[in-house]
Scaffold this active site. Sequence first.
Site, PDB file in Angstrom:
ATOM      1  N   HIS A  41     -48.305  21.331  23.724  1.00  9.98           N
ATOM      2  CA  HIS A  41     -48.483  21.190  22.445  1.00  9.98           C
ATOM      3  C   HIS A  41     -48.941  19.793  22.472  1.00  9.98           C
ATOM      4  O   HIS A  41     -48.998  18.970  23.237  1.00  9.98           O
ATOM      5  CB  HIS A  41     -47.473  21.512  21.576  1.00  9.98           C
TER       6      HIS A  41
ATOM      7  N   GLU B  28     -47.699  17.033  20.802  1.00  7.05           N
ATOM      8  CA  GLU B  28     -46.761  15.937  20.935  1.00  7.05           C
ATOM      9  C   GLU B  28     -46.553  15.640  22.637  1.00  7.05           C
ATOM     10  O   GLU B  28     -46.473  14.533  23.073  1.00  7.05           O
ATOM     11  CB  GLU B  28     -45.407  16.131  20.513  1.00  7.05           C
TER      12      GLU B  28
ATOM     13  N   CYS C 177     -41.806  21.502  17.266  1.00  7.09           N
ATOM     14  CA  CYS C 177     -41.213  22.960  17.725  1.00  7.09           C
ATOM     15  C   CYS C 177     -39.788  22.859  18.153  1.00  7.09           C
ATOM     16  O   CYS C 177     -39.370  21.686  18.712  1.00  7.09           O
ATOM     17  CB  CYS C 177     -42.230  24.030  18.403  1.00  7.09           C
TER      18      CYS C 177
ATOM     19  N   THR D 258     -78.060  42.938   1.252  1.00 10.68           N
ATOM     20  CA  THR D 258     -77.578  42.617   2.861  1.00 10.68           C
ATOM     21  C   THR D 258     -78.287  43.220   3.793  1.00 10.68           C
ATOM     22  O   THR D 258     -78.395  42.763   5.079  1.00 10.68           O
ATOM     23  CB  THR D 258     -75.951  42.942   2.957  1.00 10.68           C
TER      24      THR D 258
ATOM     25  N   SER E  47     -81.797  44.421   8.552  1.00 10.00           N
ATOM     26  CA  SER E  47     -81.054  43.190   8.234  1.00 10.00           C
ATOM     27  C   SER E  47     -81.266  41.913   9.119  1.00 10.00           C
ATOM     28  O   SER E  47     -80.811  40.850   8.716  1.00 10.00           O
ATOM     29  CB  SER E  47     -79.618  43.553   8.100  1.00 10.00           C
TER      30      SER E  47
ATOM     31  N   TRP F 176     -83.744  39.224  10.509  1.00 11.68           N
ATOM     32  CA  TRP F 176     -82.745  38.361   9.881  1.00 11.68           C
ATOM     33  C   TRP F 176     -82.928  38.043   8.606  1.00 11.68           C
ATOM     34  O   TRP F 176     -83.940  37.487   8.089  1.00 11.68           O
ATOM     35  CB  TRP F 176     -82.523  36.936  10.784  1.00 11.68           C
TER      36      TRP F 176
ATOM     37  N   LEU G 253     -71.128  41.092  18.613  1.00 11.66           N
ATOM     38  CA  LEU G 253     -70.020  40.110  18.029  1.00 11.66           C
ATOM     39  C   LEU G 253     -69.062  39.295  18.789  1.00 11.66           C
ATOM     40  O   LEU G 253     -67.932  39.122  18.360  1.00 11.66           O
ATOM     41  CB  LEU G 253     -69.116  41.149  17.163  1.00 11.66           C
TER      42      LEU G 253
ATOM     43  N   ARG H  18     -71.699  32.967  20.675  1.00 14.52           N
ATOM     44  CA  ARG H  18     -72.866  32.698  21.498  1.00 14.52           C
ATOM     45  C   ARG H  18     -73.523  31.412  21.048  1.00 14.52           C
ATOM     46  O   ARG H  18     -74.109  30.505  21.754  1.00 14.52           O
ATOM     47  CB  ARG H  18     -73.747  33.661  21.392  1.00 14.52           C
TER      48      ARG H  18
ATOM     49  N   GLU I 115     -66.983  41.039   9.820  1.00 12.64           N
ATOM     50  CA  GLU I 115     -68.534  41.202   9.676  1.00 12.64           C
ATOM     51  C   GLU I 115     -68.646  42.685   9.666  1.00 12.64           C
ATOM     52  O   GLU I 115     -68.664  43.353  10.713  1.00 12.64           O
ATOM     53  CB  GLU I 115     -69.192  40.311  10.896  1.00 12.64           C
TER      54      GLU I 115
END
Length: 373
Positions: free
Chosen positions: A53, A55, A81, A167, A174, A176, A210, A213, A301
């Site tokens: 973490h 710290e 923590c 859209t 769609s 682009w 999805l 990239r 999405e």
Amino acid sequence: MTADHTPFITQALGLAAQALFLSSPNPRVGCVITTPDGRVLGEGFTQQAGGPHAEVVALRAAQAAGHDVRGATAYVTLEPCAHQGRTGPCCDALVAAGIGKVVASIADPNPLVAGQGFARLRAAGVEVEVGPGAAAARELNIGFFSRMVRSTPWVRLKVAASLDGTTALHNGASQWITSPAARVDGHAWRARSCAVLTGIGTVLQDDPVLNVREVATPRQPQLVVVDSRLQTPPNASLFIAGRACTIYAAGTMDTEFSARKAALEARGATVVHLPGAEGKVDLPAMLRDLAARGVNELHVEAGHKLNGSLLREGLVDEMLIYMAPMLLGPGLGLAQVGPFETLTQGLKLAFMSVEQLRPDLRIVARVPGRDTF
């Protein structure tokens, strides 16, 4: 005279932002260790889950530089923590190092911490001050706070549309509508999420991957598919080695369903049966299940039907809208909601930011009150 902690808390918040793509499901935390007169001894931010973490990273940096941190001040953007997870308690590490004072932005909402870190520091004689940078620290970790307090992820719905709200064309075209600059920015928002959610309509129409990239990231968010009848093709492009994929289904668990389930599990998917009304997936139950699986921010999405379902059920916290300067006329809209009879029936949003990305606009709009928890 009260010391001005702003410069070092601001520095710690900048460090925490460097964990944006990295630390999930752990919170994004930054830490700066200074001498009482303001000389920086060490700094760091939370690493990947299972790693040190903020710290501990800062303490190690100070040690590597040969600095003595006894009596020093640690500026940290979240309560240290107090529990043993994959790493040891940060409050104990600070005490063992001899830190004299901790200035923290905000208490950790995790029930395993929730003030215990501060209590253990004070019990060990460490001075504790809480509050500087609280709003910014919470906003940076809005998904973590949501999961801990509401037991659901922070749901951000992303769409790309023309100026008149289309859209996709009626034939589904769609790609682009928005520019490369908008798409790069969209991938950055993907990268900060714990999971990307889509629907079976998008899977069958676009066969999307999805993944992230367009920006460098050390971690790919997991994928979630809402697929009531388990129609996801086993050869779909979304199956990527090493990326977790969870498919939520609602169909009758007959022989055909079981065969489809087995085929998808053979590709590495986890299939969760969560039936709701009318043969659809129980979306509120899905969000609770995702939170239990460690999802802080859920990046949606999907197509207008699933977008509409999430909005109608009051499950969306925030919208991320990319708007291109073109008119496309009738087609598929942002979300299947309405028709309404009165203007008061519409879903009201509050603009959080509006920025220009080359020719396009990026609008972040939040459902009022959704961040009050």
